[in-house]
Design a protein around this motif. Sequence first.
Motif, PDB file in Angstrom:
ATOM      1  N   UNK A 196       1.055   0.146   3.597  1.00  0.00           N
ATOM      2  CA  UNK A 196       0.606   1.317   2.605  1.00  0.00           C
ATOM      3  C   UNK A 196       0.295   1.981   2.037  1.00  0.00           C
ATOM      4  N   UNK A 197      -0.670   1.437   1.645  1.00  0.00           N
ATOM      5  CA  UNK A 197      -1.094   1.167  -0.056  1.00  0.00           C
ATOM      6  C   UNK A 197      -1.859   2.941   0.175  1.00  0.00           C
ATOM      7  N   UNK A 198      -1.532   3.623  -1.332  1.00  0.00           N
ATOM      8  CA  UNK A 198      -2.073   4.443  -0.987  1.00  0.00           C
ATOM      9  C   UNK A 198      -1.926   4.727  -2.985  1.00  0.00           C
ATOM     10  N   UNK A 199      -2.929   5.861  -3.753  1.00  0.00           N
ATOM     11  CA  UNK A 199      -2.720   5.702  -5.055  1.00  0.00           C
ATOM     12  C   UNK A 199      -2.263   7.189  -5.452  1.00  0.00           C
ATOM     13  N   UNK A 200      -2.049   7.408  -6.653  1.00  0.00           N
ATOM     14  CA  UNK A 200      -0.811   8.644  -7.260  1.00  0.00           C
ATOM     15  C   UNK A 200      -1.693   9.789  -6.815  1.00  0.00           C
TER      16      UNK A 200
END
Length: 283
Positions: A196-200
């Motif tokens: 599950x890719x997310x940025x900050x």
Amino acid sequence: MIVVSAASGAFGRLVIDQLLARRPADRVVAAVRNPNGAVDLAARGVHVRLGDYDDPATLRTAFKGADRLLLISSPELEPYRRARQHQAAIDAARAAGVGSIAYTSFLGADTQADGVTAAHHSTERTLLASGLPHTLLRHPFYSEAFLNPGLHAAVASGELADGTGGRGINTAFRSDLAEAAARVLTEDCHIGRAYDFTGSLWTYNQLAHALSRISGKPVAHRDRHDRAPGVQGWLEEQVRAGALEQQTDDLEHVLGHPVTTLDQAVTAILTQPAPPTAGPALE
């Protein structure tokens, strides 16, 4: 051999760039709907093959000899047709003897079967049923939908208005996601994983402070209560509802380094000349 489907799009080209930094060009295949639009990739030594999601026979040929395939989700917006295209690609991969598949899914596709995630949910289930080794790369919305040359207008006016209600936003940049995809395709520790890719998380208030600090000009943040036009209005509604606040360290873990920061993104945008007409864009 590594094959990238839909390779002539903005994301696919970034993945190709990352792969060429890791593998010889003759070990990379770009599967595209229109080979005439990928002559620049061919000039770099990449094998360019016809691979049309609506023509399964071309997919079987395009995927032949692939140890690993990056199945970039179709740009088709209608969920049923999109899911059928992905089904055709997975069937073609199995027929071609592809070793493993990495699929660009979407956050929440494992639990949500409607709306934005409908086709992705179906495709994840199809991949599982196929028996093919695979890796799921669940993407958030692209940061470029919010952080783009349109920010020059906020600096010029001294005001940044938004309708997100101060909620956090977990977008990620295409460049980070493309590097992560290339790592998954060239490393041996990712098969069988679902990321599950997310940025900050960031907010528009933080963005206004970053614009002020980096431009040297005061930019005030203002809450906007009227709905923005078009896609931007819909995106802001999703943020205001808290739909973009999920956060994980999966992207940073796969990259092996921190994701692009808000300050880095703003600096890159403001060092480029302002376009004649600037506005948010999803693609």
